[in-house]
Design a protein around this motif. Sequence first.
Motif, PDB file in Angstrom:
ATOM      1  N   ASN A 295       0.824  -1.214   0.000  1.00 12.19           N
ATOM      2  CA  ASN A 295       0.000   0.000   0.000  1.00 12.19           C
ATOM      3  C   ASN A 295       0.857   1.262   0.000  1.00 12.19           C
ATOM      4  O   ASN A 295       0.448   2.294  -0.542  1.00 12.19           O
ATOM      5  CB  ASN A 295      -0.944  -0.002   1.198  1.00 12.19           C
ATOM      6  N   LEU A 298       1.705   1.928  -3.448  1.00 13.11           N
ATOM      7  CA  LEU A 298       0.508   2.340  -4.188  1.00 13.11           C
ATOM      8  C   LEU A 298       0.026   3.733  -3.810  1.00 13.11           C
ATOM      9  O   LEU A 298      -0.579   4.433  -4.629  1.00 13.11           O
ATOM     10  CB  LEU A 298      -0.600   1.318  -3.918  1.00 13.11           C
ATOM     11  N   GLU A 299       0.293   4.160  -2.598  1.00  5.84           N
ATOM     12  CA  GLU A 299      -0.264   5.389  -2.038  1.00  5.84           C
ATOM     13  C   GLU A 299      -0.114   6.619  -2.932  1.00  5.84           C
ATOM     14  O   GLU A 299      -1.068   7.406  -3.090  1.00  5.84           O
ATOM     15  CB  GLU A 299       0.367   5.663  -0.668  1.00  5.84           C
ATOM     16  N   LEU A 302      -3.022   7.253  -5.442  1.00 11.89           N
ATOM     17  CA  LEU A 302      -4.407   7.336  -4.990  1.00 11.89           C
ATOM     18  C   LEU A 302      -4.745   8.737  -4.512  1.00 11.89           C
ATOM     19  O   LEU A 302      -3.884   9.434  -3.952  1.00 11.89           O
ATOM     20  CB  LEU A 302      -4.649   6.336  -3.853  1.00 11.89           C
ATOM     21  N   ARG A 329     -11.349   7.033  -3.947  1.00  7.48           N
ATOM     22  CA  ARG A 329     -10.086   6.348  -3.667  1.00  7.48           C
ATOM     23  C   ARG A 329     -10.228   4.850  -3.927  1.00  7.48           C
ATOM     24  O   ARG A 329      -9.350   4.231  -4.540  1.00  7.48           O
ATOM     25  CB  ARG A 329      -9.691   6.605  -2.211  1.00  7.48           C
ATOM     26  N   LYS A 330     -11.337   4.273  -3.469  1.00  4.52           N
ATOM     27  CA  LYS A 330     -11.588   2.844  -3.687  1.00  4.52           C
ATOM     28  C   LYS A 330     -11.700   2.539  -5.180  1.00  4.52           C
ATOM     29  O   LYS A 330     -11.150   1.549  -5.664  1.00  4.52           O
ATOM     30  CB  LYS A 330     -12.868   2.430  -2.961  1.00  4.52           C
ATOM     31  N   ARG A 333      -8.266   2.697  -6.829  1.00  3.23           N
ATOM     32  CA  ARG A 333      -7.474   1.507  -6.502  1.00  3.23           C
ATOM     33  C   ARG A 333      -7.899   0.319  -7.358  1.00  3.23           C
ATOM     34  O   ARG A 333      -7.057  -0.426  -7.865  1.00  3.23           O
ATOM     35  CB  ARG A 333      -7.626   1.146  -5.016  1.00  3.23           C
TER      36      ARG A 333
END
Length: 472
Positions: A295, A298-299, A302, A329-330, A333
């Motif tokens: 994560n 990935l951050e 996002l 955000r979801k 992702r």
Amino acid sequence: MSDIAGPGLLAKARTALTIAGGLYALAIGLVSIPYFQSHTLYLNAVRIPWFADFDAPERYGLAINKTYNFKIQTVDNETLGAWFILSESVYQTLPSHNTIPKPYISDALRTRPTILFFHGNAATRAFKVRIQHYTAFSSRLNANVLAIDYRGFAESTGTPSEEGLVRDARAAYEWLISSGAKGEDIIIMGHSLGTGVSARLAAQLSKEELAYRGVVLMSPFSSMTELVKTYSILGAVPLVRPLTMIPYAFNFITWALIHKFDTLSVVPQIKGKVLIAHAENDWDVPYTHSEVLFNAFLEPLLPNVDIPSDPVSTTKEDWSAFTAQIAARKNQRENIVTTTRLVNFGVVEEFVDRGGESLVNGEPVRGAEYWAAGRPGGGAPWQREVIFVKMLEGNHELVGVQEGLQDIIGRKFGLLQQPLAPLPPPPMSAPASAAPESDVGGSDASEAGGWSPLPSASERGEWTGAMTKVID
């Protein structure tokens, strides 16, 4: 009689608890002392197998004359024990198996990629489970393997420390380069404690713009501080969680830690391909550490979520904006990350970072500027592929010997020979009315761009828009 026995048993129980509490407090106190902390973390005094003969790797299961035992010198004049294991294809071309491997190392480095392997704490490079890794990597993946024992381990000189282990890793990398390897042919791979070393080495090389093919982190922890928080003996008895009930007690433990191995903090510095692998049944390091690391990579891609500072006074409009940010955000992702479920094996999540936003020297930068920040004259943007393999099995020690993971590593890092075309269907085909199976190992065919052990159409020189998710 029972009236007498009752108080007696209660007194014995209190005494036992008092002794146990005292021993626990003593253990925690000792771990806060640097000397004991180092020995507890590294366990370098546990030199299994005892009295190992490193000149005879054949005794521990490796093929005859497939391994070269030698020493590597570090910049601070420590001497490291090391093994170089020839890839299977190079080994099988030796004039005979009675031929010593040393003269063929340079050819091996030019012919096949090399895995630079950093093991976990305790034991030595001759430990049985580590031999299993070398065998799999050199045979199934057909890669050369360089394995070292850090300073203070096995017959290596010196005393282990975080900075010292990173110097050892760099010395191993430099030895490969000086022996004829190209940086882009070196895969940095670490297990457990070795992931902290691998991440630091990859970040260091990235900062200096020195090439490497990628980094593989097996059973990693996000940082030593977080590992101390989550560590449980046999997965059941929390080590320091009782301290969280005492004000400032845990703060004292984190303050006393001199070995940080903060992999999470170096995530923005690592360039190139990254593969993280963890088993759900890992009792030593929970797989949530790998989720945190994935994560963190990935951050930057996002959108941010503004958490209300005072939920009580938050207006309906503010709450609607907050929930909309969470939904966005979801959704982002799901658009970026490709998820593939492999039946009886686990889940693979992956994405490609073509330049997200991050902080560099406290300033937000995006795209090509992210990777070029701090580089003389800027430069072309880097592309970073990140893969997270969460397996059902493997425990802590056996993650790397799972053949499913080896295939994924081989596929992602170009170690496996690509088949020319998919195999034909079996002679007894399914009825015409049945829908054809298009998933791999039970993966959901609707998750386009998922990993497959077979080459994609784009890799065979064909173009298909359904196989790739592009990040703008």
